[in-house]
Design a protein around this motif. Sequence first.
Motif, PDB file in Angstrom:
ATOM      1  N   PRO A 171       0.853  -1.183   0.000  1.00 10.05           N
ATOM      2  CA  PRO A 171       0.000   0.000   0.000  1.00 10.05           C
ATOM      3  C   PRO A 171       0.896   1.244   0.000  1.00 10.05           C
ATOM      4  N   PHE A 172       0.468   2.282  -0.686  1.00  6.64           N
ATOM      5  CA  PHE A 172       1.297   3.486  -0.809  1.00  6.64           C
ATOM      6  C   PHE A 172       1.740   4.015   0.549  1.00  6.64           C
ATOM      7  N   HIS A 173       0.817   4.099   1.506  1.00  4.73           N
ATOM      8  CA  HIS A 173       1.183   4.689   2.802  1.00  4.73           C
ATOM      9  C   HIS A 173       2.247   3.863   3.521  1.00  4.73           C
ATOM     10  N   VAL A 174       2.252   2.561   3.322  1.00  7.59           N
ATOM     11  CA  VAL A 174       3.276   1.701   3.935  1.00  7.59           C
ATOM     12  C   VAL A 174       4.608   1.882   3.198  1.00  7.59           C
ATOM     13  N   GLY A 175       4.560   1.872   1.866  1.00 11.11           N
ATOM     14  CA  GLY A 175       5.769   2.070   1.071  1.00 11.11           C
ATOM     15  C   GLY A 175       6.420   3.414   1.343  1.00 11.11           C
ATOM     16  N   ARG A 176       5.591   4.448   1.511  1.00  7.70           N
ATOM     17  CA  ARG A 176       6.114   5.787   1.818  1.00  7.70           C
ATOM     18  C   ARG A 176       6.867   5.770   3.140  1.00  7.70           C
ATOM     19  N   ASP A 177       6.315   5.100   4.152  1.00  4.74           N
ATOM     20  CA  ASP A 177       6.982   5.034   5.455  1.00  4.74           C
ATOM     21  C   ASP A 177       8.293   4.262   5.364  1.00  4.74           C
ATOM     22  N   ILE A 178       8.295   3.155   4.618  1.00  4.62           N
ATOM     23  CA  ILE A 178       9.518   2.361   4.451  1.00  4.62           C
ATOM     24  C   ILE A 178      10.574   3.173   3.713  1.00  4.62           C
ATOM     25  N   ALA A 179      10.166   3.883   2.677  1.00  4.68           N
ATOM     26  CA  ALA A 179      11.104   4.727   1.929  1.00  4.68           C
ATOM     27  C   ALA A 179      11.683   5.815   2.829  1.00  4.68           C
ATOM     28  N   ASP A 180      10.827   6.451   3.628  1.00  2.29           N
ATOM     29  CA  ASP A 180      11.301   7.485   4.552  1.00  2.29           C
ATOM     30  C   ASP A 180      12.335   6.926   5.520  1.00  2.29           C
ATOM     31  N   GLU A 181      12.060   5.748   6.071  1.00  2.99           N
ATOM     32  CA  GLU A 181      12.999   5.122   7.003  1.00  2.99           C
ATOM     33  C   GLU A 181      14.329   4.792   6.331  1.00  2.99           C
ATOM     34  N   ALA A 182      14.279   4.451   5.032  1.00  2.00           N
ATOM     35  CA  ALA A 182      15.499   4.122   4.291  1.00  2.00           C
ATOM     36  C   ALA A 182      16.267   5.380   3.880  1.00  2.00           C
ATOM     37  N   GLY A 183      15.619   6.537   3.936  1.00  8.81           N
ATOM     38  CA  GLY A 183      16.285   7.781   3.596  1.00  8.81           C
ATOM     39  C   GLY A 183      16.024   8.290   2.196  1.00  8.81           C
ATOM     40  N   VAL A 184      14.982   7.756   1.532  1.00  8.00           N
ATOM     41  CA  VAL A 184      14.600   8.232   0.199  1.00  8.00           C
ATOM     42  C   VAL A 184      13.138   8.654   0.226  1.00  8.00           C
ATOM     43  N   THR A 185      12.712   9.345  -0.817  1.00 16.74           N
ATOM     44  CA  THR A 185      11.316   9.758  -0.910  1.00 16.74           C
ATOM     45  C   THR A 185      10.691   9.163  -2.162  1.00 16.74           C
ATOM     46  N   LEU A 186       9.386   8.964  -2.135  1.00 18.49           N
ATOM     47  CA  LEU A 186       8.673   8.459  -3.304  1.00 18.49           C
ATOM     48  C   LEU A 186       8.194   9.640  -4.138  1.00 18.49           C
ATOM     49  N   ALA A 187       8.242   9.464  -5.468  1.00 16.16           N
ATOM     50  CA  ALA A 187       7.897  10.556  -6.362  1.00 16.16           C
ATOM     51  C   ALA A 187       7.106  10.061  -7.555  1.00 16.16           C
ATOM     52  N   ASN A 188       6.356  10.976  -8.143  1.00 16.28           N
ATOM     53  CA  ASN A 188       5.619  10.719  -9.376  1.00 16.28           C
ATOM     54  C   ASN A 188       6.633  10.539 -10.511  1.00 16.28           C
ATOM     55  N   PRO A 189       6.476   9.511 -11.360  1.00 14.74           N
ATOM     56  CA  PRO A 189       7.409   9.350 -12.475  1.00 14.74           C
ATOM     57  C   PRO A 189       7.317  10.489 -13.492  1.00 14.74           C
ATOM     58  N   ASP A 190       6.211  11.243 -13.487  1.00 17.48           N
ATOM     59  CA  ASP A 190       6.051  12.381 -14.377  1.00 17.48           C
ATOM     60  C   ASP A 190       6.493  13.643 -13.628  1.00 17.48           C
ATOM     61  N   PRO A 191       7.668  14.191 -13.972  1.00 15.40           N
ATOM     62  CA  PRO A 191       8.158  15.357 -13.227  1.00 15.40           C
ATOM     63  C   PRO A 191       7.258  16.586 -13.359  1.00 15.40           C
ATOM     64  N   ASP A 192       6.410  16.616 -14.384  1.00 13.73           N
ATOM     65  CA  ASP A 192       5.495  17.739 -14.565  1.00 13.73           C
ATOM     66  C   ASP A 192       4.131  17.489 -13.925  1.00 13.73           C
ATOM     67  N   GLY A 193       3.934  16.293 -13.378  1.00  9.99           N
ATOM     68  CA  GLY A 193       2.656  15.936 -12.779  1.00  9.99           C
ATOM     69  C   GLY A 193       2.594  16.346 -11.314  1.00  9.99           C
ATOM     70  N   PRO A 194       1.467  16.054 -10.688  1.00  5.08           N
ATOM     71  CA  PRO A 194       1.300  16.384  -9.269  1.00  5.08           C
ATOM     72  C   PRO A 194       2.180  15.494  -8.393  1.00  5.08           C
ATOM     73  N   PRO A 195       2.411  15.886  -7.154  1.00  2.72           N
ATOM     74  CA  PRO A 195       3.164  15.029  -6.236  1.00  2.72           C
ATOM     75  C   PRO A 195       2.470  13.668  -6.098  1.00  2.72           C
ATOM     76  N   ILE A 196       3.257  12.617  -5.905  1.00  2.00           N
ATOM     77  CA  ILE A 196       2.701  11.263  -5.813  1.00  2.00           C
ATOM     78  C   ILE A 196       1.726  11.158  -4.638  1.00  2.00           C
ATOM     79  N   GLY A 197       1.966  11.887  -3.572  1.00  2.00           N
ATOM     80  CA  GLY A 197       1.053  11.861  -2.431  1.00  2.00           C
ATOM     81  C   GLY A 197      -0.331  12.384  -2.780  1.00  2.00           C
TER      82      GLY A 197
END
Length: 103
Positions: free
Chosen positions: A14-40
Amino acid sequence: MLKRVLVPDVVGLPFHVGRDIADEAGVTLANPDPDGPPIGAIAWPGLFYITWQDPRAGFELNQGDSVRVEVVEHGGAQNGALTRDPSGPPALAAHAQTEADTV
């Protein structure tokens, strides 16, 4: 010198779980489209699963760098649950169906 961190495997979560795991690892999750809205903003409100990530798990990045992810809303794939296979399109799993039924 920048600290290097390993990219975690967030595909199938689930996105909210993956986001927390990424934060703990020291990276952030992002939209693959740099011109699109934030993935959150894409993954809210509702229950979304991560279907793809780049770079793959185990890749080394600088702390604070972004991992691009795609998400699908629960029910957007059959039963809304996915296996954790970052190499290609999402695949359904029998055990995921049971998990989806409990969400």
